[in-house]
Design a protein around this motif. Structure first.
Motif, PDB file in Angstrom:
ATOM      1  N   GLY A   1       0.735  -1.238  -0.071  1.00 31.98           N
ATOM      2  CA  GLY A   1      -0.088  -0.111   0.079  1.00 31.98           C
ATOM      3  C   GLY A   1       0.721   1.331   0.061  1.00 31.98           C
ATOM      4  O   GLY A   1      -0.021   2.359   0.050  1.00 31.98           O
ATOM      5  N   GLU A   2       2.132   1.222   0.159  1.00 32.94           N
ATOM      6  CA  GLU A   2       2.792   2.569   0.190  1.00 32.94           C
ATOM      7  C   GLU A   2       2.841   3.060  -1.074  1.00 32.94           C
ATOM      8  O   GLU A   2       3.145   2.264  -2.288  1.00 32.94           O
ATOM      9  N   LEU A   3       2.711   4.343  -1.248  1.00 40.08           N
ATOM     10  CA  LEU A   3       3.109   5.081  -2.560  1.00 40.08           C
ATOM     11  C   LEU A   3       4.580   5.040  -2.718  1.00 40.08           C
ATOM     12  O   LEU A   3       5.403   5.486  -1.959  1.00 40.08           O
ATOM     13  N   SER A   4       5.048   4.290  -3.283  1.00 35.16           N
ATOM     14  CA  SER A   4       6.544   3.660  -3.456  1.00 35.16           C
ATOM     15  C   SER A   4       7.649   4.828  -3.939  1.00 35.16           C
ATOM     16  O   SER A   4       7.515   4.817  -5.344  1.00 35.16           O
ATOM     17  N   ALA A   5       8.156   5.294  -3.017  1.00 31.77           N
ATOM     18  CA  ALA A   5       9.294   6.285  -3.582  1.00 31.77           C
ATOM     19  C   ALA A   5      10.084   5.789  -4.578  1.00 31.77           C
ATOM     20  O   ALA A   5      10.672   6.490  -5.499  1.00 31.77           O
ATOM     21  N   GLY A   6      10.728   4.710  -4.384  1.00 34.38           N
ATOM     22  CA  GLY A   6      12.025   4.102  -5.015  1.00 34.38           C
ATOM     23  C   GLY A   6      11.141   3.515  -6.487  1.00 34.38           C
ATOM     24  O   GLY A   6      12.003   3.887  -7.564  1.00 34.38           O
ATOM     25  N   THR A   7      10.267   3.180  -6.291  1.00 30.55           N
ATOM     26  CA  THR A   7       9.798   2.661  -7.594  1.00 30.55           C
ATOM     27  C   THR A   7       9.291   3.756  -8.527  1.00 30.55           C
ATOM     28  O   THR A   7       9.611   3.921  -9.685  1.00 30.55           O
ATOM     29  N   ILE A   8       8.827   4.900  -8.057  1.00 36.23           N
ATOM     30  CA  ILE A   8       8.182   6.148  -8.775  1.00 36.23           C
ATOM     31  C   ILE A   8       9.514   6.728  -9.546  1.00 36.23           C
ATOM     32  O   ILE A   8       9.449   7.288 -10.475  1.00 36.23           O
ATOM     33  N   LEU A   9      10.610   7.150  -8.488  1.00 35.77           N
ATOM     34  CA  LEU A   9      11.633   7.449  -8.873  1.00 35.77           C
ATOM     35  C   LEU A   9      12.408   6.859 -10.140  1.00 35.77           C
ATOM     36  O   LEU A   9      13.006   7.487 -10.757  1.00 35.77           O
ATOM     37  N   GLY A  10      12.255   5.444  -9.768  1.00 34.38           N
ATOM     38  CA  GLY A  10      13.005   4.629 -10.992  1.00 34.38           C
ATOM     39  C   GLY A  10      12.154   4.833 -12.187  1.00 34.38           C
ATOM     40  O   GLY A  10      13.051   4.957 -13.436  1.00 34.38           O
ATOM     41  N   VAL A  11      10.794   4.857 -12.052  1.00 35.20           N
ATOM     42  CA  VAL A  11      10.007   5.201 -13.576  1.00 35.20           C
ATOM     43  C   VAL A  11      10.369   6.672 -14.286  1.00 35.20           C
ATOM     44  O   VAL A  11      10.748   6.618 -15.321  1.00 35.20           O
ATOM     45  N   HIS A  12      10.434   7.519 -13.171  1.00 34.73           N
ATOM     46  CA  HIS A  12      10.934   8.972 -13.492  1.00 34.73           C
ATOM     47  C   HIS A  12      12.188   8.957 -14.254  1.00 34.73           C
ATOM     48  O   HIS A  12      12.205   9.499 -15.231  1.00 34.73           O
ATOM     49  N   ASN A  13      13.175   8.162 -13.740  1.00 33.44           N
ATOM     50  CA  ASN A  13      14.344   8.326 -14.640  1.00 33.44           C
ATOM     51  C   ASN A  13      14.253   7.353 -15.936  1.00 33.44           C
ATOM     52  O   ASN A  13      15.061   7.932 -16.930  1.00 33.44           O
ATOM     53  N   VAL A  14      13.585   6.405 -15.936  1.00 34.79           N
ATOM     54  CA  VAL A  14      13.423   5.837 -17.339  1.00 34.79           C
ATOM     55  C   VAL A  14      12.663   7.040 -18.550  1.00 34.79           C
ATOM     56  O   VAL A  14      13.351   7.148 -19.579  1.00 34.79           O
ATOM     57  N   PHE A  15      11.923   8.343 -18.043  1.00 37.00           N
ATOM     58  CA  PHE A  15      11.566   9.141 -18.778  1.00 37.00           C
ATOM     59  C   PHE A  15      12.690   9.953 -19.166  1.00 37.00           C
ATOM     60  O   PHE A  15      12.552  10.847 -20.084  1.00 37.00           O
ATOM     61  N   CYS A  16      13.558  10.251 -18.362  1.00 41.56           N
ATOM     62  CA  CYS A  16      14.850  10.877 -18.498  1.00 41.56           C
ATOM     63  C   CYS A  16      15.626  10.313 -19.427  1.00 41.56           C
ATOM     64  O   CYS A  16      16.451  10.754 -20.096  1.00 41.56           O
ATOM     65  N   VAL A  17      15.702   8.858 -19.587  1.00 45.72           N
ATOM     66  CA  VAL A  17      16.780   7.820 -20.081  1.00 45.72           C
ATOM     67  C   VAL A  17      16.382   7.806 -21.580  1.00 45.72           C
ATOM     68  O   VAL A  17      17.102   8.068 -22.626  1.00 45.72           O
ATOM     69  N   ILE A  18      14.841   7.689 -21.904  1.00 50.73           N
ATOM     70  CA  ILE A  18      14.411   7.410 -23.082  1.00 50.73           C
ATOM     71  C   ILE A  18      14.790   8.231 -24.068  1.00 50.73           C
ATOM     72  O   ILE A  18      15.218   8.097 -25.279  1.00 50.73           O
ATOM     73  N   PRO A  19      14.857   9.614 -23.953  1.00 47.26           N
ATOM     74  CA  PRO A  19      14.925  10.732 -24.840  1.00 47.26           C
ATOM     75  C   PRO A  19      16.593  10.574 -25.344  1.00 47.26           C
ATOM     76  O   PRO A  19      17.133  11.171 -26.223  1.00 47.26           O
ATOM     77  N   GLN A  20      17.160  10.025 -24.230  1.00 54.48           N
ATOM     78  CA  GLN A  20      18.957  10.087 -24.652  1.00 54.48           C
ATOM     79  C   GLN A  20      19.012   9.149 -25.715  1.00 54.48           C
ATOM     80  O   GLN A  20      19.753   9.407 -26.709  1.00 54.48           O
ATOM     81  N   PHE A  21      18.533   7.859 -25.799  1.00 52.22           N
ATOM     82  CA  PHE A  21      18.406   6.991 -26.735  1.00 52.22           C
ATOM     83  C   PHE A  21      18.057   7.546 -28.214  1.00 52.22           C
ATOM     84  O   PHE A  21      18.498   7.369 -29.183  1.00 52.22           O
ATOM     85  N   PHE A  22      16.870   8.362 -27.767  1.00 56.64           N
ATOM     86  CA  PHE A  22      16.280   8.946 -29.452  1.00 56.64           C
ATOM     87  C   PHE A  22      17.132   9.838 -29.710  1.00 56.64           C
ATOM     88  O   PHE A  22      17.294  10.092 -31.008  1.00 56.64           O
ATOM     89  N   MET A  23      17.733  10.936 -29.009  1.00 55.46           N
ATOM     90  CA  MET A  23      18.653  12.014 -29.544  1.00 55.46           C
ATOM     91  C   MET A  23      19.916  11.500 -29.998  1.00 55.46           C
ATOM     92  O   MET A  23      20.629  12.043 -30.545  1.00 55.46           O
TER      93      MET A  23
END
Length: 539
Positions: A466-488
């Motif tokens: 039930g915890e709004l998972s800080a580690g998991t959400i920050l990990g997913v957030h990092n994915v959205f910072c990384v995907i543009p790097q592959f594209f660019m």
């Protein structure tokens, strides 16, 4: 005053490890390529080595975040991963500094050992960064997330400034007892700084261990097994932050990887007077000029991280009042000046979202101007201006995420308490209530703030219970910072390849052509950042 000093001390010790982490990262990115080339690696192989950064960000942070969310160690959820990744980072730095000695002088073994060490270093740094960011979210309530992440931005700025400054010095002569080469001394100093700052953070930051029965037995890889369902269930504001980051990092990728080369090529072109690129000596001097420009960028970023929080407010903390009671009660000149300064800052203050949008707009304009700037001084000024935007980029997105995560947890806890009160009023006994919510799932406090996470009662992304998972959400957030790097990276390759024939036809102006190509890639990133500014404004 004493309470303010105590609060500042908590922020400083909580975020100190980020300074050591940034120093190590600056050593890797700022001096890794010349070091690898000195080992005899081809430029094509060196470019493949730097794919380790986005690859590790895509894999490591979501994985470590999900696992640490469920870690039931008596030392806390984040601390085991912080210590483990720190040890791995220091070991990799040692291998990088003494690769030739470890390989016994064998060139092929030296090269492959260095490549492996750089790959492992990127994975370790990403694991450490994700754990430290999650620790900030865990340790502070929503109203203090902005201040905490602002301190994190300052620590990152300090690490960058120290890293670039150390690179300018002749460390082999100044600190010969730490190594015989520049890279050996750099890695030794980086290891010492990282170890010391991590020790400070781990010693002074308390963590409440997660109950083993609350750790869960499954779902550790939920971010990989069902990413679409996870994203669909996240709060709207978090998805909005992800969208802005996806657009913003299409601009940040070419800036971080090509800025120094952009300035170096402009310098070489100015020295060649339209002739050849000037040879390796001119390019080496241009690289130092580019490094100096990035040093100024880091200084501007550090100053901005100190100044901007004074005119920025968050939704959780609320807009600052125009009059400060403690200042109004005083009649001295100091009190009057303090009241006037506070009123000015309060009137000029903007929200986190507005500041983020302004910074992205500034960054977008700077990147678009690279296509018309043709002097080293002009390019250096653009890079310096981007220091303001970078200070915001490593501060506000994490602040808003932290507020969203902790705010949702507080709201959920309040709703549960209201439900229990209503159930008691309707005659539902304590035994029935607690049979439905086991005692080991009652919200856990963090650092004595009275802030808590509750059990599962709504569809948002959570850990096993039930915890709004800080580690998991920050990990997913990092994915959205990384995907543009592959594209660019692909876009950059296509742009560079399309200009290859033109460059061959005019080999004498190679440096100038390369600067133009990099400017075009930066401009494309600037257009994407402009779209990010619009969506940040809408937040």
């Amino acid at each position: 005053m004493s309470s303010r000093l105590a609060e500042a001390g908590q922020y400083a010790t909580l975020t100190a490890a980020l300074a050591g982490l940034q120093f190590a990262w600056a050593v890797e990115t700022g001096f890794g390529s010349p070091y690898l080339l000195s080992l005899g690696l081809r430029k094509s192989l060196v470019s493949l080595v730097w794919l380790a950064g986005p690859l590790s960000g895509l894999i490591t942070q979501p994985l470590v975040g999900a696992l640490s969310d469920r870690c039931a160690s008596r030392f806390g959820r984040r601390r085991p991963y912080i210590v483990g990744s720190t040890v791995c980072t220091i070991a990799c730095l040692a291998v990088i500094g003494w690769t030739r000695e470890i390989a016994g002088g064998r060139e092929s073994l030296t090269q492959w050992l260095a490549i492996a060490a750089f790959y492992l270093l990127d994975f370790a740094i990403n694991a450490l960064q994700g754990s430290l960011r999650a620790l900030i979210v865990d340790a502070l309530p929503a109203a203090r997330q902005t201040a905490g992440t602002a301190w994190a931005s300052r620590m990152l700025g300090i690490g960058s400034v120290c890293g670039y400054l150390m690179g300018f010095l002749d460390l082999g002569r100044l600190l010969p007892f730490l190594g015989s080469t520049q890279m050996q001394v750099l890695t030794t100093v980086a290891s010492a700084m990282l170890g010391a700052t991590v020790a400070v953070t781990c010693w002074f930051t308390a963590e409440t261990p997660l109950a083993r029965s609350s750790a869960g037995t499954g779902g550790h890889l939920q971010v990989f097994s069902s990413p679409l369902s996870l994203l669909h269930s996240l709060p709207r504001v978090i998805k909005g932050i992800f969208r802005v980051q996806l657009l913003a990092w299409m601009g940040w990728f070419p800036f971080l990887f090509y800025s120094t080369t952009y300035v170096a090529n402009l310098f070489a072109a100015s020295r060649s007077d339209g002739g050849s690129s000037g040879g390796s000596g001119v390019m080496e001097e241009g690289a130092r000029v580019g490094s100096l420009a990035m040093f100024v960028h880091a200084v501007v970023s550090l100053v901005s991280s100190l100044a901007l929080p004074a005119i920025t407010y968050s939704a959780a903390a609320g807009r600052p009042q125009l009059r400060m009671r403690s200042a109004v009660d005083g009649s001295s000149v100091y009190s009057a000046l303090r009241r006037m300064l506070h009123n000015i800052l309060a009137r000029a203050s903007v929200s986190l979202q507005t500041m983020w949008a302004i910074s992205l707009a500034l960054f977008s304009v700077a990147m678009l101007l690279t296509t018309v700037v043709s002097t080293v001084d002009g390019a250096s000024a653009l890079l310096a201006a981007c220091g303001v935007s970078w200070a915001v980029a490593v501060w506000i997105p994490f602040s808003m995420l932290g507020e969203a995560i902790r705010g949702a947890g507080a709201m959920r806890t309040q709703q549960q308490q209201q439900q229990r009160q209503q159930q008691h009023l309707h005659g539902i006994g304590d035994d029935a209530e607690y049979s439905r919510v086991p005692t080991d799932e009652i919200p856990l406090g963090t650092m004595g703030d009275g802030y808590a996470h509750g059990p599962e009662h709504d569809p948002h992304a959570r850990d096993g219970h039930g915890e709004l998972s800080a580690g998991t959400i920050l990990g997913v957030h990092n994915v959205f910072c990384v995907i543009p790097q592959f594209f660019m990276a692909v876009v950059s390759s296509l742009v560079f390849a399309s200009f290859e024939h033109a460059q061959d036809a005019s080999a004498g102006g190679a440096a100038g052509h390369q600067a133009q190509q990099i400017a075009l890639v930066m401009a494309l990133g600037g257009l994407s950042s402009a779209a990010g500014a619009y969506f940040a404004w809408q937040l």
